[in-house]
Scaffold this motif. Structure first.
Motif, mmCIF file in Angstrom:
data_model
loop_
_atom_site.group_PDB
_atom_site.id
_atom_site.type_symbol
_atom_site.label_atom_id
_atom_site.label_comp_id
_atom_site.label_asym_id
_atom_site.label_seq_id
_atom_site.Cartn_x
_atom_site.Cartn_y
_atom_site.Cartn_z
ATOM 1 N N MET A 137 3.472 3.800 3.869
ATOM 2 C CA MET A 137 3.860 2.699 2.980
ATOM 3 C C MET A 137 3.883 1.367 3.725
ATOM 4 S SD MET A 137 4.152 3.656 -0.104
ATOM 5 C CE MET A 137 4.671 4.902 -1.294
ATOM 6 N N ASP A 138 4.427 1.371 4.928
ATOM 7 C CA ASP A 138 4.408 0.149 5.736
ATOM 8 C C ASP A 138 2.974 -0.247 6.072
ATOM 9 O OD1 ASP A 138 7.165 0.142 5.705
ATOM 10 O OD2 ASP A 138 7.401 0.868 7.771
ATOM 11 N N LEU A 163 0.244 6.161 -4.073
ATOM 12 C CA LEU A 163 -0.499 4.914 -3.870
ATOM 13 C C LEU A 163 -1.664 4.794 -4.852
ATOM 14 C CD1 LEU A 163 -0.569 4.594 0.028
ATOM 15 C CD2 LEU A 163 0.778 3.256 -1.600
ATOM 16 N N LYS A 219 -2.721 0.632 -5.769
ATOM 17 C CA LYS A 219 -2.964 -0.009 -4.473
ATOM 18 C C LYS A 219 -4.108 0.647 -3.718
ATOM 19 C CE LYS A 219 1.693 -1.832 -3.909
ATOM 20 N NZ LYS A 219 2.918 -1.876 -3.073
ATOM 21 N N GLU A 264 0.861 -1.814 3.060
ATOM 22 C CA GLU A 264 1.261 -3.187 2.749
ATOM 23 C C GLU A 264 0.720 -4.167 3.792
ATOM 24 O OE1 GLU A 264 2.488 -4.139 0.029
ATOM 25 O OE2 GLU A 264 3.141 -2.223 -0.821
ATOM 26 N N ALA A 265 0.769 -3.779 5.064
ATOM 27 C CA ALA A 265 0.247 -4.648 6.123
ATOM 28 C C ALA A 265 -1.274 -4.804 6.006
ATOM 29 C CB ALA A 265 0.621 -4.076 7.488
ATOM 30 N N ASP A 308 -5.523 -6.847 -3.311
ATOM 31 C CA ASP A 308 -4.406 -6.094 -3.886
ATOM 32 C C ASP A 308 -4.734 -4.615 -4.040
ATOM 33 O OD1 ASP A 308 -6.208 -6.335 -5.927
ATOM 34 O OD2 ASP A 308 -4.866 -7.402 -7.294
ATOM 35 N N TYR A 309 -5.900 -4.188 -3.551
ATOM 36 C CA TYR A 309 -6.219 -2.758 -3.586
ATOM 37 C C TYR A 309 -7.214 -2.403 -2.486
ATOM 38 C CZ TYR A 309 -10.751 -3.816 -5.775
ATOM 39 O OH TYR A 309 -12.030 -4.288 -6.025
ATOM 40 N N LEU A 315 -3.090 -4.533 3.237
ATOM 41 C CA LEU A 315 -3.380 -5.351 2.062
ATOM 42 C C LEU A 315 -3.213 -6.833 2.375
ATOM 43 C CD1 LEU A 315 -1.645 -3.191 -0.698
ATOM 44 C CD2 LEU A 315 -4.111 -3.588 -0.478
ATOM 45 N N ARG A 316 -2.193 -7.176 3.151
ATOM 46 C CA ARG A 316 -2.000 -8.586 3.524
ATOM 47 C C ARG A 316 -3.149 -9.083 4.389
ATOM 48 N NH1 ARG A 316 3.393 -6.903 4.189
ATOM 49 N NH2 ARG A 316 3.110 -6.682 6.440
ATOM 50 N N SER A 358 -0.233 3.962 -8.227
ATOM 51 C CA SER A 358 0.230 2.573 -8.289
ATOM 52 C C SER A 358 -0.917 1.570 -8.388
ATOM 53 C CB SER A 358 1.071 2.250 -7.052
ATOM 54 O OG SER A 358 0.249 2.131 -5.901
#
Length: 331
Positions: free
Chosen positions: A98-99, A137, A142, A102-103, A111-112, A105-106, A140
């Motif tokens: 999960m961490d 995921l 992502k 998100e990293a 956004d996916y 994606l940034r 969601s």
């Protein structure tokens, strides 16, 4: 450029995948973006990176390059390796995944992620936890598809069975090392992928540069094969058999008027079960050479010659099983 479906999915990917491991490292940002643009212009749509390539810099460059053409690209990245000194900064636990997503994606400015791959098996985390997290995921939005890399055949089959039993999303692909000089997956993995319809996107299709023809039998003084450790270490490539394979490759390339890299990649492209070899390039001229593997066919006799010289020796249980293969199919 031709396209293949990724495993059982309806996702079409180009027959060659551009690997970006050197982007932001030995390949500068400007040249990296130029390669990505050139690849897309030539019909390529499949890009592969990882959250640990050049400490995340590769993802940043890829994100910048495709920001205004995101829907034209099938974007693949990976999670599993160490990303921090924190005790949970490694592995395939729910927290690290999960961490990690998100990293990524940034850095990728998206956004996916089209294909999210686990980089290698994690013995500390139950596969059920990993797959449940990946399934969440996908649910969601992502992540759209999931894959794995550097697995044993039993690890892939256990993962597929776990997904089926729990109705989790399945691995659509695997990313293994595979080339004329690294055919270990022929023992079990390739037949498993064919049976289970798992896409195969090989890394190091040129044997870490060994199959480009730039190396002689002398210990190299420059290039990736000067490494003392890792898969591309000279000690792992410079075997007598590999030089026999290289001689056959050089002969075939001269016969066809192609470069050794183009012929080595073309052999893979015409191998049953192979979806999209991942080629890398640290310079634009290397990129142009490698992309030249697309758009032509290796003659059958040349393909067989290379296949035979690079084949693994017959061993147990394959040797035994082959003895009792039925000469026909029932029903």
């Amino acid at each position: 450029m031709k396209y293949n479906l990724l495993g059982k999915s309806g996702l079409a990917v180009s027959e060659l995948c551009l690997g970006t491991m050197t982007f932001g490292g030995s390949t500068g940002e400007e040249e990296s973006i130029e390669m990505i643009d050139r690849f897309i212009d030539l019909g390529g749509n499949f890009l592969d990176t990882a959250n640990v390539y050049v400490s995340g810099r590769s993802e940043e460059i890829v994100g910048k390059a495709i920001k205004n053409k995101r829907s034209d690209v099938v974007l693949a990245t990976k999670v599993r390796m160490t990303t921090s000194d924190n005790v949970n900064g490694v592995g395939l636990s729910r927290k690290h995944i999960m961490d990690g997503v998100e990293a990524s994606l940034r850095r990728l400015q998206t956004d996916y992620i089209d294909l999210y791959q686990v980089h290698v098996w994690d013995h500390a985390t139950p596969i059920e936890e990993t797959l449940r997290t990946l399934d969440d995921l996908v649910s969601s939005g992502k992540v759209r598809y999931i894959g794995c890399s550097n697995f044993f055949a039993w690890q892939l089959m256990k993962s597929l069975a776990c997904s089926d039993a729990n109705r989790y999303v399945r691995f659509a692909s695997i990313q293994p090392q595979y080339s004329l000089v690294s055919r270990q997956m022929d023992r079990e993995m390739l037949s498993l992928c064919l049976e289970e319809k798992v896409g195969v996107i090989p890394w190091a299709p040129l044997g870490g540069g060994f199959l480009t023809g730039r190396y002689s039998r002398e210990t190299p003084t420059e290039g990736r094969l000067t490494s003392k450790v890792g898969e591309s270490a000279w000690i792992n490539r410079a075997s007598d058999k590999n030089f026999v394979i290289l001689d056959a490759l050089l002969e075939a390339a001269a016969e066809l008027g192609k470069t050794p890299a183009q012929v080595a990649l073309r052999w893979l492209l015409q191998r049953e079960g192979i979806t999209s070899p991942i080629f890398g390039a640290s310079k634009l001229e290397q990129f142009e050479d490698n992309i030249g593997a697309a758009g032509w066919e290796l003659p059958d006799d040349v393909w067989r010659r290379l296949d035979e010289v690079s084949a693994l020796p017959a061993d147990y249980p394959n040797r035994f099983i082959e003895k009792f293969r039925r000469p026909f199919e029932l029903g």
